[in-house]
Design an enzyme around this catalytic site. Structure first.
Site, mmCIF file in Angstrom:
data_model
loop_
_atom_site.group_PDB
_atom_site.id
_atom_site.type_symbol
_atom_site.label_atom_id
_atom_site.label_comp_id
_atom_site.label_asym_id
_atom_site.label_seq_id
_atom_site.Cartn_x
_atom_site.Cartn_y
_atom_site.Cartn_z
ATOM 1 N N HIS A 175 0.827 -1.222 0.000
ATOM 2 C CA HIS A 175 0.000 0.000 0.000
ATOM 3 C C HIS A 175 0.858 1.268 0.000
ATOM 4 O O HIS A 175 0.366 2.336 0.367
ATOM 5 C CB HIS A 175 -0.971 -0.008 1.191
ATOM 6 C CG HIS A 175 -2.041 -1.054 1.065
ATOM 7 N ND1 HIS A 175 -2.823 -1.470 2.128
ATOM 8 C CD2 HIS A 175 -2.476 -1.774 -0.007
ATOM 9 C CE1 HIS A 175 -3.667 -2.408 1.709
ATOM 10 N NE2 HIS A 175 -3.480 -2.607 0.429
ATOM 11 N N CYS B 297 10.050 16.851 -12.692
ATOM 12 C CA CYS B 297 9.502 17.554 -13.867
ATOM 13 C C CYS B 297 9.132 19.006 -13.564
ATOM 14 O O CYS B 297 8.841 19.773 -14.477
ATOM 15 C CB CYS B 297 8.292 16.810 -14.445
ATOM 16 S SG CYS B 297 6.813 16.885 -13.417
ATOM 17 N N ALA C 252 0.650 -7.510 19.801
ATOM 18 C CA ALA C 252 1.721 -7.943 18.892
ATOM 19 C C ALA C 252 3.075 -8.022 19.600
ATOM 20 O O ALA C 252 3.873 -8.916 19.309
ATOM 21 C CB ALA C 252 1.799 -6.983 17.700
#
Ligand code: BJW
Length: 237
Positions: A110, A140, A222
């Site tokens: 992502h 650019c 986690a």
């Protein structure tokens, strides 16, 4: 599981970075409870109100730069270093905490918050400062086309060929800290289940809606469940 395990694919989501202070999306205090995702995470929202979208990502980029990887990121880096077989870490996260913990084989499906992309020439470059509608592309020179290098709803996630090739040959798939609500990542476990060759494990704070698709689950924060699981795997090497 390691006796015949040759190839590991790990999918991570926002939950692995939650204890580093980065918000998740769909939890009760998640970003999508405070912001309308159609306004800040779609190309149409960006066209309608680029200032709002730049402000949203500028604030999250600042927060990310101050955040630190946690014990779960460190454990995955340790696993990669010790693992002699194939290894791929696919993250849905736009943060760089895996890399800062030492992970090398990481694909950001992502995109990456600390990068910018020009919508005109597609130039991608590192970006740590704020971005706005007057920001010129360093390649650019065109203004009003710079955007965060992230994948919004309706856009094609990155590295899909590499990811599906790794999934095709993996024997162990770990899904860590993701609600499994967003496709195509949400479909990986079902595809592996159909193919029938990989052992699949969900590591998450709580059972996700799709938890029954996994062969095994470990539940808790986690920073606890990931290091514990990694130690278990490494002990069996
Ligand atoms: C803890 C924890 C702790 C908490 N410890 N755990 C209808 C059907 C099917 C698909 C579609 C559909 N309509 C539209 C689609 C497609 C769409 C989609 O999936 N929509 C769904 C909402 C239905 N997908 C797309 O548009 C994608 N593109 C696409 O499909 O292209 C076509 C294609 C087809 C086929 C092949 C290939 C391509 C693009 C999706 C882009 C998503 N972008 C975002 C924003 C990125 C930029 C940014 O950061 O702002 O990505 S949205 C957001 O969600 C972000 C995340 O990466 C993604 C997933 O979220 P995640 O990581 O799972 O977070 P949460 O919050 O949902 O879950 C956190 C989990 O952690 C929870 O379970 C907690 O319990 C847990 N947790 N604390 C451990 N301490």
């Amino acid at each position: 599981m390691t006796g015949k395990t040759r190839s590991i694919v790990i999918l991570t989501g926002a939950g692995i970075s939650a204890e580093s202070g980065l918000g998740t999306f769909r939890d009760k205090d998640g970003l999508w409870t405070k912001y309308d995702l159609s306004e800040v995470a779609t190309p149409e929202g960006f066209s309608r109100n680029p200032v709002l979208v730049h402000d949203f990502y500028n604030a999250r980029r600042k927060n990310l730069i101050e955040a630190l990887p946690n014990a779960a990121h460190a454990a995955l880096a340790r696993l990669e270093q010790s693992w002699e077989g194939d290894f791929l870490l696919v993250t849905q996260n736009v943060d760089d905490l895996h890399e800062r913990a030492g992970s090398k084989r990481v694909l950001h499906m992502h995109g990456e918050l600390r990068k910018a992309r020009c919508g005109m020439c597609e130039h991608v470059c590192a970006w740590d400062g704020d971005m706005g509608i007057a920001t010129a592309c360093p390649s650019c020179g065109i203004r009003q086309a710079m955007r965060p290098h992230v994948v919004w709803f309706g856009e094609m996630p990155l590295y899909m060929d590499e990811i599906y090739a790794a999934l095709d040959s993996c024997d162990l798939f770990l899904s860590i800290g993701t609600s499994g609500q967003v496709y195509p990542a949400a479909g990986f476990v079902a595809e592996l289940r159909r193919a029938g060759r990989a052992h699949t494990v969900e590591l998450n704070l709580e059972r996700s809606d799709g938890h029954t698709l996994f062969a095994e689950g470990r539940y808790g924060p986690a920073t606890q469940v990931v290091p514990d699981y990694v130690e278990e795997l490494l002990r069996r090497l």
